[in-house]
Design an enzyme around this catalytic site. Structure first.
Site, short mmCIF file in Angstrom:
data_model
loop_
_atom_site.label_atom_id
_atom_site.label_comp_id
_atom_site.label_asym_id
_atom_site.label_seq_id
_atom_site.Cartn_x
_atom_site.Cartn_y
_atom_site.Cartn_z
N ASP A 33 36.17 -30.98 30.41
CA ASP A 33 36.97 -31.34 31.58
C ASP A 33 36.84 -32.85 31.82
O ASP A 33 35.75 -33.42 31.72
CB ASP A 33 36.50 -30.55 32.81
CG ASP A 33 37.52 -30.59 33.93
OD1 ASP A 33 38.11 -29.53 34.24
OD2 ASP A 33 37.74 -31.68 34.52
N ILE A 34 37.95 -33.47 32.15
CA ILE A 34 37.97 -34.93 32.34
C ILE A 34 37.21 -35.34 33.61
O ILE A 34 36.79 -36.49 33.75
CB ILE A 34 39.44 -35.42 32.39
CG1 ILE A 34 39.56 -36.86 31.97
CG2 ILE A 34 40.09 -35.17 33.74
CD1 ILE A 34 40.99 -37.30 31.67
N ASN A 91 41.10 -20.47 38.11
CA ASN A 91 41.87 -20.65 39.33
C ASN A 91 43.32 -20.25 39.05
O ASN A 91 43.91 -20.72 38.08
CB ASN A 91 41.83 -22.12 39.77
CG ASN A 91 40.43 -22.57 40.15
OD1 ASN A 91 39.72 -21.84 40.83
ND2 ASN A 91 40.03 -23.73 39.70
N VAL A 100 46.80 -27.00 37.08
CA VAL A 100 47.53 -27.09 35.81
C VAL A 100 48.11 -25.71 35.47
O VAL A 100 47.35 -24.74 35.32
CB VAL A 100 46.62 -27.58 34.67
CG1 VAL A 100 47.40 -27.68 33.37
CG2 VAL A 100 45.99 -28.93 35.03
N HIS A 104 43.81 -21.35 32.02
CA HIS A 104 42.56 -21.94 31.55
C HIS A 104 41.40 -21.31 32.28
O HIS A 104 41.53 -20.91 33.44
CB HIS A 104 42.54 -23.46 31.75
CG HIS A 104 42.86 -23.91 33.15
ND1 HIS A 104 44.15 -23.91 33.64
CD2 HIS A 104 42.07 -24.34 34.16
CE1 HIS A 104 44.14 -24.36 34.88
NE2 HIS A 104 42.88 -24.62 35.23
N HIS A 106 37.38 -22.25 33.27
CA HIS A 106 36.34 -23.27 33.31
C HIS A 106 35.04 -22.60 32.89
O HIS A 106 34.71 -21.51 33.35
CB HIS A 106 36.16 -23.79 34.75
CG HIS A 106 37.36 -24.43 35.35
ND1 HIS A 106 37.47 -25.79 35.54
CD2 HIS A 106 38.52 -23.89 35.83
CE1 HIS A 106 38.65 -26.07 36.10
NE2 HIS A 106 39.30 -24.93 36.30
#
Ligand code: AMP
Length: 121
Positions: A33-34, A91, A100, A104, A106
Site C-alpha cells: 500500500d502506498i 472495505n 478504489v 482488494h 488489505h
C-alpha cells in the site's frame, strides 16, 4: 457500483503506473500500500475486473476465486506474518469506506493491530 476501468488498481494491472510488487500469480497481484497503516500493509487484488466481494463471489469463475484466496494466504506467508498474526480486511462501498472500485483486501501485519473497529455500536 459499476466497474471503472480507469481506477488506480486497473492502471497498476495494465502496467500504466508502478507498484511495489509482493506476489503475482495467474489470477492475483499483491503489492505494498502506498500509504501504509501498519509496518506491513499489502493489498491483494484479483486480476479480473470486479468491484467488490459481492460482485466477485457472484460473477467470477471458481478458478479465479480460488486463485485470489490462495494469493491472500500466500501473501501473508511471504510477509512472514503467520507466526505473530495479521489482519485481512476488505472495505466495500460507502459505509465500508471503499476508495478504489476494484476488489482488494488489505493485509496488515508487523505489530499488534488493536481492536477490530475504532468505535462501538
Ligand atoms: P480502500 O479504502 O479499501 O479502497 O483503500 C484503498 C487503498 O489503496 C488505500 O489504503 C490507499 O493507500 C491505496 N492506494 C491508492 N493508490 C495506490 C497506489 N498507487 N499504490 C498502492 N496503494 C494505493
Amino acid at each position: 457500483m459499476a466497474y471503472d476501468p480507469n481506477n488506480v488498481f486497473a492502471k497498476i494491472l495494465r502496467g500504466e503506473i508502478p507498484c511495489k510488487k509482493v506476489l503475482e500469480t495467474e489470477h492475483a497481484l499483491a503489492f505494498h500500500d502506498i500509504n501504509p497503516l501498519a509496518p506491513l500493509h499489502v493489498l491483494v487484488i484479483p486480476k479480473g475486473a470486479y468491484v467488490s466481494m459481492a460482485d466477485f463471489s457472484a460473477n467470477a469463475p471458481a478458478e479465479e476465486i480460488a486463485g485470489f484466496v490462495r494469493a491472500v494466504g500466500e501473501t501473508a506467508r511471504m510477509l512472514g506474518a503467520e507466526a505473530e498474526g495479521y489482519r485481512v480486511l476488505s472495505n466495500v462501498g460507502l459505509n465500508g469506506g471503499q476508495e478504489v472500485p476494484h476488489l482488494h483486501v488489505h493485509v496488515f501485519a508487523g505489530r499488534p493491530l488493536g481492536p477490530m473497529l475504532a468505535g462501538r455500536v
